[in-house]
Write a protein that holds these residues in place. Structure first.
Motif, PDB file in Angstrom:
ATOM      1  N   GLY A   1       0.114  -1.539  -6.993  1.00 35.48           N
ATOM      2  CA  GLY A   1      -0.567  -0.494  -6.256  1.00 35.48           C
ATOM      3  C   GLY A   1      -1.289   0.557  -7.056  1.00 35.48           C
TER       4      GLY A   1
ATOM      5  N   TYR B   1       9.178   2.223  -2.671  1.00 37.20           N
ATOM      6  CA  TYR B   1       7.791   2.639  -2.545  1.00 37.20           C
ATOM      7  C   TYR B   1       7.618   4.073  -3.006  1.00 37.20           C
ATOM      8  CZ  TYR B   1       7.855  -1.297   0.711  1.00 37.20           C
ATOM      9  OH  TYR B   1       8.016  -2.535   1.294  1.00 37.20           O
TER      10      TYR B   1
ATOM     11  N   SER C   1       4.293   0.144  -4.961  1.00 31.09           N
ATOM     12  CA  SER C   1       5.437  -0.655  -4.569  1.00 31.09           C
ATOM     13  C   SER C   1       6.128  -1.186  -5.814  1.00 31.09           C
ATOM     14  CB  SER C   1       5.013  -1.837  -3.689  1.00 31.09           C
ATOM     15  OG  SER C   1       4.369  -1.412  -2.518  1.00 31.09           O
TER      16      SER C   1
ATOM     17  N   LEU D   1      -2.634   6.776  -2.781  1.00 32.76           N
ATOM     18  CA  LEU D   1      -2.224   5.456  -3.210  1.00 32.76           C
ATOM     19  C   LEU D   1      -0.781   5.240  -2.781  1.00 32.76           C
ATOM     20  CD1 LEU D   1      -3.483   5.185  -6.913  1.00 32.76           C
ATOM     21  CD2 LEU D   1      -4.325   3.843  -4.978  1.00 32.76           C
ATOM     22  N   ARG D   2      -0.418   3.994  -2.562  1.00 33.26           N
ATOM     23  CA  ARG D   2       0.976   3.654  -2.356  1.00 33.26           C
ATOM     24  C   ARG D   2       1.406   2.644  -3.404  1.00 33.26           C
ATOM     25  NH1 ARG D   2       4.401   0.880   2.606  1.00 33.26           N
ATOM     26  NH2 ARG D   2       3.267  -0.978   1.869  1.00 33.26           N
TER      27      ARG D   2
END
Length: 124
Positions: free
Chosen positions: A8, A80, A21, A18-19
């Motif tokens: 990510g 996350y 992971s 942004l995410r």
């Protein structure tokens, strides 16, 4: 083997989101505290966010509090980091890490396993 793999990262403009992971394998995910740390060029690695085994308790460094959210999905062995309102000073390599310390903490030395890192770059 224990593996932690981040996804990510990327390049975004200031104010964007942004995410990240982090998928894990080779460990019993619910036995571990999970954390995100980051390291900018020329700086020490610093804690960003940490989460306990169940996801019921979290802690954040002051510089990102209110902008970032850590969460975990124990069914997917994944943690996350949702990052909103990104700033240029958030630019760093972000690392996922796993810790079996009994209490929630942000001490990097306690985190036994680490991912390879993912680059987050925030432009002005």
């Amino acid at each position: 083997q224990v593996r932690l793999v981040e996804f990510g990262g990327g390049l975004v403009q200031a104010g964007g989101s942004l995410r990240l992971s982090c998928t894990t394998s080779g460990l019993t995910f619910t036995d571990y505290l999970m954390g995100w740390f980051r390291q900018a060029p020329g700086k020490e690695r610093e804690p960003v966010a940490q989460i306990n085994y169940s996801g019921s308790s979290t802690m954040y460094t002051d510089s990102i509090k209110g902008r970032f959210t850590i969460s975990r999905d124990n069914a997917k062995n994944t943690v996350y980091l949702q990052m909103n309102s990104l700033k240029p000073e958030d630019t760093a390599v972000y690392y996922c890490a796993a810790d079996r310390t009994l209490g929630l903490n942000n001490y990097a030395v306690n985190y036994e396993y680490w991912g390879q890192g993912t680059q987050v770059t925030v432009s002005s």
